[in-house]
Scaffold this motif. Structure first.
Motif: not given
Length: 161
Positions: A82, A120-121, A151
């Motif tokens: 994350d 987001d990641f 995302k």
């Protein structure tokens, strides 16, 4: 259920009349059934690909599995973390420019780490995996296919893994 698994050589033999089952005739019938057999192999391959795509989705564990299956199937070192839990360093804020500046070694004036434009990641790929342009584009296409629509991500090379 295995209704799609068919042995065409055996099927040709079973459907031919018993009194005509000579080696030449069976060979001729097998030769005429070869295109159907090849289509069946293509169908089986396509079915396996579709089943794989249907069983994997945008969850982190499945994204990691897809990337590791494609690029690192033995060691499975590709990880997804994350972006909020990563320590990117310290940020300074310039009031005149109204943009953050990172005071570290990673980023300087890079959008995508603060506020509504954030990522987001992060996909961590070890240096041991050869990241050619083709592999890099394939990673992006796999991530775009499986991730959720809103995302955002970055790909980061990691030293230890």
């Amino acid at each position: 259920m295995n209704w799609y698994r068919i042995n065409y050589k055996r099927l040709v033999l079973l459907l031919s009349p018993t009194m005509l089952r000579r080696p030449r005739l069976v060979a001729l019938l097998n030769a005429t059934g070869l295109p159907v057999s090849r289509l069946h192999v293509l169908f089986s391959s396509f079915r396996g690909d579709v089943r794989y795509k249907l069983t994997h989705n945008g969850q982190v564990c499945f994204l990691q599995a897809v990337l590791n299956d494609s690029f690192d199937f033995t060691a499975r070192r590709i990880r997804i973390t994350d972006a909020d839990t990563l320590e990117w360093g310290q940020f300074a804020w310039r009031e005149a420019e109204d943009r953050p500046i990172m005071l570290g070694t990673f980023l300087l004036n890079r959008e995508g780490f603060m506020g509504a434009d954030g990522i987001d990641f992060v996909v961590h790929i070890p240096y041991a995996i050869s990241l050619t342009d083709d592999n890099y584009n394939m990673i992006h296409s796999l991530l775009r296919y499986y991730k959720l629509a809103g995302k955002r991500y970055i790909i980061q090379l990691t030293v230890n893994s």
